[in-house]
Design a protein around this motif. Structure first.
Motif, PDB file in Angstrom:
ATOM      1  N   GLN A   1       0.828  -1.218   0.000  1.00  0.00           N
ATOM      2  CA  GLN A   1       0.000   0.000   0.000  1.00  0.00           C
ATOM      3  C   GLN A   1       0.860   1.265   0.000  1.00  0.00           C
ATOM      4  N   TYR A   2       2.099   1.159   0.472  1.00  0.00           N
ATOM      5  CA  TYR A   2       2.873   2.387   0.708  1.00  0.00           C
ATOM      6  C   TYR A   2       3.389   3.029  -0.571  1.00  0.00           C
ATOM      7  N   ILE A   3       3.335   2.296  -1.693  1.00  0.00           N
ATOM      8  CA  ILE A   3       3.620   2.922  -2.995  1.00  0.00           C
ATOM      9  C   ILE A   3       2.266   2.987  -3.701  1.00  0.00           C
TER      10      ILE A   3
ATOM     11  N   ILE B   1       9.196  -4.734 -10.854  1.00  0.00           N
ATOM     12  CA  ILE B   1      10.146  -5.726 -10.311  1.00  0.00           C
ATOM     13  C   ILE B   1      10.686  -5.321  -8.938  1.00  0.00           C
ATOM     14  N   GLN B   2      10.577  -4.030  -8.606  1.00  0.00           N
ATOM     15  CA  GLN B   2      10.966  -3.524  -7.284  1.00  0.00           C
ATOM     16  C   GLN B   2      12.330  -4.074  -6.833  1.00  0.00           C
ATOM     17  N   SER B   3      12.378  -4.696  -5.663  1.00  0.00           N
ATOM     18  CA  SER B   3      13.691  -5.054  -5.107  1.00  0.00           C
ATOM     19  C   SER B   3      14.399  -6.186  -5.842  1.00  0.00           C
ATOM     20  N   ILE B   4      13.713  -6.850  -6.762  1.00  0.00           N
ATOM     21  CA  ILE B   4      14.416  -7.867  -7.553  1.00  0.00           C
ATOM     22  C   ILE B   4      15.524  -7.179  -8.358  1.00  0.00           C
TER      23      ILE B   4
ATOM     24  N   ILE C   1      18.978  -4.905   1.275  1.00  0.00           N
ATOM     25  CA  ILE C   1      18.035  -4.040   2.002  1.00  0.00           C
ATOM     26  C   ILE C   1      18.065  -2.670   1.316  1.00  0.00           C
ATOM     27  N   ASN C   2      17.058  -1.834   1.593  1.00  0.00           N
ATOM     28  CA  ASN C   2      16.995  -0.554   0.877  1.00  0.00           C
ATOM     29  C   ASN C   2      18.268   0.271   1.034  1.00  0.00           C
ATOM     30  N   ALA C   3      18.753   0.414   2.282  1.00  0.00           N
ATOM     31  CA  ALA C   3      19.937   1.259   2.508  1.00  0.00           C
ATOM     32  C   ALA C   3      21.118   0.742   1.690  1.00  0.00           C
TER      33      ALA C   3
ATOM     34  N   SER D   1       5.514   7.834  -8.289  1.00  0.00           N
ATOM     35  CA  SER D   1       4.718   7.526  -7.107  1.00  0.00           C
ATOM     36  C   SER D   1       5.651   7.202  -5.936  1.00  0.00           C
ATOM     37  N   GLU D   2       6.687   6.429  -6.218  1.00  0.00           N
ATOM     38  CA  GLU D   2       7.620   6.056  -5.157  1.00  0.00           C
ATOM     39  C   GLU D   2       8.442   7.254  -4.691  1.00  0.00           C
ATOM     40  N   ALA D   3       8.799   8.108  -5.632  1.00  0.00           N
ATOM     41  CA  ALA D   3       9.568   9.303  -5.248  1.00  0.00           C
ATOM     42  C   ALA D   3       8.733  10.205  -4.341  1.00  0.00           C
TER      43      ALA D   3
ATOM     44  N   ARG E   1      10.984   7.701   3.603  1.00  0.00           N
ATOM     45  CA  ARG E   1      11.798   6.744   4.346  1.00  0.00           C
ATOM     46  C   ARG E   1      13.132   6.506   3.624  1.00  0.00           C
ATOM     47  N   ASN E   2      13.082   6.316   2.320  1.00  0.00           N
ATOM     48  CA  ASN E   2      14.327   6.104   1.570  1.00  0.00           C
ATOM     49  C   ASN E   2      15.188   7.365   1.557  1.00  0.00           C
ATOM     50  N   ARG E   3      14.519   8.523   1.536  1.00  0.00           N
ATOM     51  CA  ARG E   3      15.248   9.795   1.611  1.00  0.00           C
ATOM     52  C   ARG E   3      15.976   9.898   2.949  1.00  0.00           C
TER      53      ARG E   3
ATOM     54  N   ALA F   1      18.070   7.308  -9.300  1.00  0.00           N
ATOM     55  CA  ALA F   1      18.509   6.022  -9.867  1.00  0.00           C
ATOM     56  C   ALA F   1      17.833   4.868  -9.136  1.00  0.00           C
ATOM     57  N   TYR F   2      17.804   4.944  -7.810  1.00  0.00           N
ATOM     58  CA  TYR F   2      17.210   3.863  -7.005  1.00  0.00           C
ATOM     59  C   TYR F   2      15.723   3.675  -7.330  1.00  0.00           C
ATOM     60  N   PHE F   3      14.968   4.791  -7.315  1.00  0.00           N
ATOM     61  CA  PHE F   3      13.522   4.680  -7.590  1.00  0.00           C
ATOM     62  C   PHE F   3      13.289   4.147  -9.007  1.00  0.00           C
TER      63      PHE F   3
ATOM     64  N   HIS G   1      15.274   2.151 -10.854  1.00  0.00           N
ATOM     65  CA  HIS G   1      15.532   0.710 -11.070  1.00  0.00           C
ATOM     66  C   HIS G   1      14.483  -0.148 -10.373  1.00  0.00           C
ATOM     67  N   CYS G   2      13.946   0.339  -9.244  1.00  0.00           N
ATOM     68  CA  CYS G   2      12.865  -0.419  -8.587  1.00  0.00           C
ATOM     69  C   CYS G   2      11.603  -0.413  -9.453  1.00  0.00           C
ATOM     70  N   ALA G   3      11.428   0.629 -10.272  1.00  0.00           N
ATOM     71  CA  ALA G   3      10.187   0.791 -11.047  1.00  0.00           C
ATOM     72  C   ALA G   3      10.269   0.168 -12.442  1.00  0.00           C
TER      73      ALA G   3
ATOM     74  N   HIS H   1      15.400 -11.885   1.507  1.00  0.00           N
ATOM     75  CA  HIS H   1      14.001 -11.669   1.906  1.00  0.00           C
ATOM     76  C   HIS H   1      13.907 -10.943   3.245  1.00  0.00           C
ATOM     77  N   TYR H   2      14.948 -10.137   3.547  1.00  0.00           N
ATOM     78  CA  TYR H   2      14.934  -9.307   4.773  1.00  0.00           C
ATOM     79  C   TYR H   2      14.740 -10.198   6.006  1.00  0.00           C
ATOM     80  N   ASP H   3      13.728  -9.843   6.847  1.00  0.00           N
ATOM     81  CA  ASP H   3      13.526 -10.619   8.071  1.00  0.00           C
ATOM     82  C   ASP H   3      12.713 -11.896   7.815  1.00  0.00           C
TER      83      ASP H   3
ATOM     84  N   SER I   1      12.989 -11.248  -3.273  1.00  0.00           N
ATOM     85  CA  SER I   1      11.598 -10.813  -3.361  1.00  0.00           C
ATOM     86  C   SER I   1      11.531  -9.340  -3.732  1.00  0.00           C
ATOM     87  N   GLY I   2      10.366  -8.910  -4.202  1.00  0.00           N
ATOM     88  CA  GLY I   2      10.115  -7.492  -4.442  1.00  0.00           C
ATOM     89  C   GLY I   2       8.702  -7.179  -3.971  1.00  0.00           C
ATOM     90  N   VAL I   3       8.453  -5.944  -3.527  1.00  0.00           N
ATOM     91  CA  VAL I   3       7.112  -5.626  -3.022  1.00  0.00           C
ATOM     92  C   VAL I   3       6.060  -5.523  -4.132  1.00  0.00           C
ATOM     93  N   GLY I   4       6.477  -5.644  -5.385  1.00  0.00           N
ATOM     94  CA  GLY I   4       5.513  -5.757  -6.479  1.00  0.00           C
ATOM     95  C   GLY I   4       4.891  -7.151  -6.503  1.00  0.00           C
TER      96      GLY I   4
HETATM   97  N1  GLN Z   1      11.187   0.305  -4.010  1.00  0.00           N
HETATM   98  C1  GLN Z   1      10.862  -0.343  -2.762  1.00  0.00           C
HETATM   99  C2  GLN Z   1      11.244   0.543  -1.607  1.00  0.00           C
HETATM  100  O1  GLN Z   1      12.224   1.184  -1.672  1.00  0.00           O
HETATM  101  C3  GLN Z   1      11.579  -1.653  -2.737  1.00  0.00           C
HETATM  102  C4  GLN Z   1      11.207  -2.490  -1.540  1.00  0.00           C
HETATM  103  C5  GLN Z   1      11.042  -3.943  -1.862  1.00  0.00           C
HETATM  104  O2  GLN Z   1      10.744  -4.345  -2.976  1.00  0.00           O
HETATM  105  N2  GLN Z   1      11.176  -4.752  -0.834  1.00  0.00           N
HETATM  106  O3  GLN Z   1      10.593   0.625  -0.605  1.00  0.00           O
END
Ligand code: GLN
Length: 309
Positions: free
Chosen positions: A27-29, A63-66, A114-116, A160-162, A167-169, A191-193, A195-197, A243-245, A260-263
């Motif tokens: 939901q956050y994007i 594809i987000q985080s993939i 991870i994002n950072a 939308s993500e920008a 949080r990423n900022r 660049a980050y936003f 490639h995630c998009a 897959h983070y946590d 994984s990616g949040v898409g």
């Molecule tokens: N673009 C997403 C973000 O920065 C990537 C997160 C994800 O796919 N886990 O929040």
């Protein structure tokens, strides 16, 4: 005995049916929130060029985080082991956008997935060329590997993500304060936003990642994408941090390097066999596709694919 993929995909289709629509669409994007949770696609790409697909395997998704797997491979190519001066390679045990460890670890993110960590990787790739050229290089690579010239960034998702990117900022600014960001925060984040998009289908992603299943060499074109050593390391980081946590649970259930990616996409590498991409937008709490995980669990059960045999 040869593996009967059409039969296996039919069984997967049956197995996931009661789970369809499960999990929560990100939901956050805002641009991702409207995706139909019933979507499901899967593609298994093999080294001999065969691809076995199911459901919405040809529909493009975010594809987000993939994308972080591909930026990490580009960074290893660009700076080699020096990558690890700016980012660690330990699982974080924390959510993908967590900021807490960054202060204790003085602006060095736990890992590149991870994002950072991925923001540091973007920063490193942006250096000398700028964000636009770096994204073009990444797209060229993905187009070449997937055999599809139309692979591109979905600018609606990137914008939308920008807009929703506080949080990423914060992560990027925090790392800048520790001297671990070399370019202006907004340049690196652009660049980050982007490639995630990037939008790709399961078929394209599975095809594009085949080099990771074959020692860094794309088995179809014969091109070396990364050294075999770098390939092993990318797979190791995917296995421990993809897959983070939820990385431990994913490894327990599926036992293959994945991201994984949040898409709702998950990319998995079966070394020596092939590459698999699954997409279903409903996520578990850690942002990994719920139905996608069930599908992969069924696939590994039926194929016996595992790095532990
Ligand atoms: N673009 C997403 C973000 O920065 C990537 C997160 C994800 O796919 N886990 O929040």
């Amino acid at each position: 005995m040869p593996v009967d993929f059409p039969q296996i995909l039919a069984e997967i289709s049956h197995e996931i049916e009661p789970h369809r629509g499960g999990g929560q669409v990100a939901q956050y994007i805002p641009a991702l929130a409207a995706i139909d949770p019933m979507k499901f696609g899967m593609c298994v790409a093999l080294g001999d060029g065969q691809a076995f697909c199911l459901g919405d395997a040809d529909e493009r998704f975010s594809i987000q985080s993939i994308s972080k797997v591909f930026t990490m491979s580009m960074a290893l190519r660009k700076v080699g082991e020096a990558l690890w001066d700016r980012v660690g390679r330990e699982p974080s045990g924390s959510p993908f956008n967590s900021i807490v460890q960054l202060e204790m670890e003085r602006g060095i993110p736990r890992n590149p997935l991870i994002n950072a960590g991925a923001i540091v990787v973007s920063d490193l790739l942006v250096e000398e060329v700028g964000a636009a050229a770096m994204i073009e290089q990444l797209l060229q690579r993905l187009r070449l590997l997937s055999g599809d010239e139309s692979v591109s960034v979905d600018h609606i998702v990137a914008d939308s993500e920008a807009k929703a990117g506080s949080r990423n900022r914060a992560l990027a600014s925090f790392m800048e304060s520790f001297g671990n960001l070399k370019n202006p925060v907004e340049e690196t984040l652009a660049a980050y936003f982007s490639h995630c998009a990037i939008s790709m289908s399961c078929r394209q992603l599975a095809r594009a990642a085949l080099f990771l299943a074959f020692d860094g060499r794309d088995p179809i074109s014969g091109m070396t994408m990364v050294t075999s050593e770098a390939c092993r390391r990318i797979n190791a980081v995917m296995m421990s941090c993809g897959h983070y946590d939820n990385s431990g649970d994913f490894t327990y259930r599926i036992g293959l390097p994945g991201k994984s990616g949040v898409g709702g996409g998950i990319l998995v590498i079966a070394p020596g066999h092939g590459s698999v991409c699954v997409w279903s937008p409903g996520l578990n709490k850690a942002g990994t596709s719920h139905v996608g995980s069930v599908a992969l669990e069924t696939l590994v059960k039926l194929t016996g694919w595992s790095v532990f045999v």
